[in-house]
Design an enzyme around this catalytic site. Structure first.
Site, PDB file in Angstrom:
ATOM      1  CD1 TRP A 118     -11.169  13.845 -35.520  1.00  0.00           C
ATOM      2  CD2 TRP A 118     -12.222  12.851 -33.808  1.00  0.00           C
ATOM      3  NE1 TRP A 118     -10.779  12.539 -35.506  1.00  0.00           N
ATOM      4  CE2 TRP A 118     -11.414  11.894 -34.454  1.00  0.00           C
ATOM      5  CE3 TRP A 118     -12.981  12.450 -32.706  1.00  0.00           C
ATOM      6  CZ2 TRP A 118     -11.349  10.576 -34.033  1.00  0.00           C
ATOM      7  CZ3 TRP A 118     -12.912  11.138 -32.285  1.00  0.00           C
ATOM      8  CH2 TRP A 118     -12.100  10.218 -32.942  1.00  0.00           C
ATOM      9  CD  GLU A 137      -1.195   3.681   4.130  1.00  0.00           C
ATOM     10  OE1 GLU A 137      -2.269   3.722   4.767  1.00  0.00           O
ATOM     11  OE2 GLU A 137      -1.077   3.067   3.045  1.00  0.00           O
ATOM     12  NE  ARG A 140      -5.607   8.660 -29.166  1.00  0.00           N
ATOM     13  CZ  ARG A 140      -6.228   9.822 -29.332  1.00  0.00           C
ATOM     14  NH1 ARG A 140      -5.596  10.954 -29.037  1.00  0.00           N
ATOM     15  NH2 ARG A 140      -7.464   9.864 -29.777  1.00  0.00           N
ATOM     16  N   GLY A 197     -24.232   6.917 -27.415  1.00  0.00           N
ATOM     17  CA  GLY A 197     -24.643   8.292 -27.738  1.00  0.00           C
ATOM     18  C   GLY A 197     -25.803   8.843 -26.934  1.00  0.00           C
ATOM     19  CB  ALA A 198     -28.162  11.515 -27.927  1.00  0.00           C
ATOM     20  CG  HIS A 221      -2.007  -1.049   1.105  1.00  0.00           C
ATOM     21  ND1 HIS A 221      -2.995  -1.204   2.060  1.00  0.00           N
ATOM     22  CD2 HIS A 221      -2.260  -1.995   0.165  1.00  0.00           C
ATOM     23  CE1 HIS A 221      -3.809  -2.198   1.714  1.00  0.00           C
ATOM     24  NE2 HIS A 221      -3.369  -2.695   0.575  1.00  0.00           N
ATOM     25  CG  HIS A 226     -25.062  10.298 -23.052  1.00  0.00           C
ATOM     26  ND1 HIS A 226     -24.471  11.044 -24.040  1.00  0.00           N
ATOM     27  CD2 HIS A 226     -24.077   9.526 -22.531  1.00  0.00           C
ATOM     28  CE1 HIS A 226     -23.187  10.747 -24.111  1.00  0.00           C
ATOM     29  NE2 HIS A 226     -22.931   9.820 -23.208  1.00  0.00           N
TER      30      HIS A 226
END
Length: 379
Positions: A175, A57, A212, A304-305, A55, A308
């Protein structure tokens, strides 16, 4: 309590920066950072690199060596006081001779919360909790939600124009945002356990849904495709590419025959057969439960929309990221950022907490929480 002084705040900020290096790589553990300070100088630092390894610490104390004796350790999350894959960090703190411990946030797990802090106080150490509490809690929000509810933390990411459009009326979308914004979007992929898109995104863009700039075997997130009737092409890139991460396609159990399922399974894709939401689409709450049981703590929903809108209408979004380009598409038929049923009244709109703004070389990121962080720390 807040940080007692600017010095404590500064060193906790350094611990937070270190902790962020582990985001996306420590599941099922939280990302944690630690800094050892003596006579006003950093003598050791560390962060949790991966589950099953030491961890934060332990790394920081090892880095400090003998200089840790009599020093202060700043740690973003309460040191553990139980044995898991590694020994308890409270023991390491004691054995190193640390005299003061500054904790950012308590462990959200109700079974262990406060145990590490209490143990260290019982051993005579000076322990302070709450320095940069909100920032430390935000860092591990996915871990907190998962440990408390079994569900993943859901991030929604949108790239759109100033008028909230994600594509022209003809479907052209690449884009909208610039390279800096896209790079920042890939960082969100890197820190998420899974990435989710709908059938329309696969058909329109044939995406790879990989990181990427990722490194290592866990660089790519699990890919989840919403495809109620398995109508996407099983030879699409997302199903056949080489990647250490798997692809899952979620479909409606009553809408798909076994022969179609086998076509996807031949590519190595896992098909989840889930209940119908009532409108011919996958019941998203059930999907979140299934992914949570698989150990997925965070999901990046890229749309997409329609997707969402479905997540928004179902009340499943915890955090939103809107990347804006300085352009206006216009047109009633241009694609919106968020579709779905939406709100009937203004007071039913999704409100954001911890709202913040980031400039990205002429594009902008606006982000905020839907879910209040204190919900995951209530006893």
């Amino acid at each position: 309590m807040p940080c007692s002084n600017e010095t404590d705040q500064s060193f906790m900020d350094q611990a937070l920066e270190l902790a962020s290096r582990g985001l996306g790589r420590t599941t099922p553990n939280p990302a944690v950072g630690a800094v050892v300070v003596k006579d006003g100088k950093v003598v050791g630092q560390g962060w949790h690199h991966r589950a099953g390894t030491p961890h934060a610490e332990v790394h920081a104390l090892k880095d400090a060596g003998e200089a840790a004796r009599g020093a202060t350790i700043y740690v973003t999350l309460e040191p553990c006081n139980h044995t898991g894959l590694t020994p308890p960090c409270t023991r390491a703190v004691l054995e190193a001779g640390i005299k003061r411990v500054v904790i950012g946030a308590l462990d959200p797990n109700p079974r262990v919360a406060g145990g590490g802090m209490q143990f260290l106080r019982q051993q005579g150490l000076d322990v302070m909790e709450g320095c940069r509490r909100d920032e430390c809690r935000m860092l591990i929000a996915p871990f907190a939600k998962h440990v408390r509810t079994g569900l993943p933390w859901v991030r929604m990411k949108v790239a759109c124009t100033m008028d909230g459009r994600t594509a022209t009326r003809t479907g052209h979308s690449q884009w909208i945002t610039n390279e800096a914004a896209r790079k920042r979007g890939h960082e969100l992929r890197r820190i998420s356990d899974a990435i989710l898109v709908g059938r329309g995104t696969v058909e329109a863009d044939n995406p790879s849904l990989t990181c990427r700039d990722g490194e290592g075997e866990n660089a790519d997130p699990l890919r989840v495709i919403l495809d109620s009737r398995l109508s996407t092409d099983p030879s699409s890139t997302v199903y056949v590419q080489e990647s250490p991460a798997r692809t899952i396609v979620a479909s409606v159990e009553s809408a798909v025959d076994s022969s179609r399922v086998k076509q996807f399974e031949k590519t190595g894709t896992r098909v989840l057969m889930l209940p119908d939401s009532g409108s011919g689409t996958v019941e998203l709450g059930t999907l979140m439960n299934v992914l949570g049981r698989m150990g997925i703590q965070s999901i990046l929903v890229e749309g997409g929309a329609t997707v969402h809108g479905s997540f928004r209408d179902a009340g499943l979004i915890d955090e939103m990221f809107f990347f804006y380009a300085p352009a206006v598409l216009g047109g009633e038929d241009a694609r919106p950022a968020v579709a779905g049923l939406g709100a009937d009244r203004l007071e039913e709109a999704v409100s954001l907490r911890r709202f913040c703004f980031e400039e990205l070389e002429g594009n902008w990121l606006i982000r905020g929480n839907v879910t209040a962080l204190d919900v995951m720390w209530r006893r």
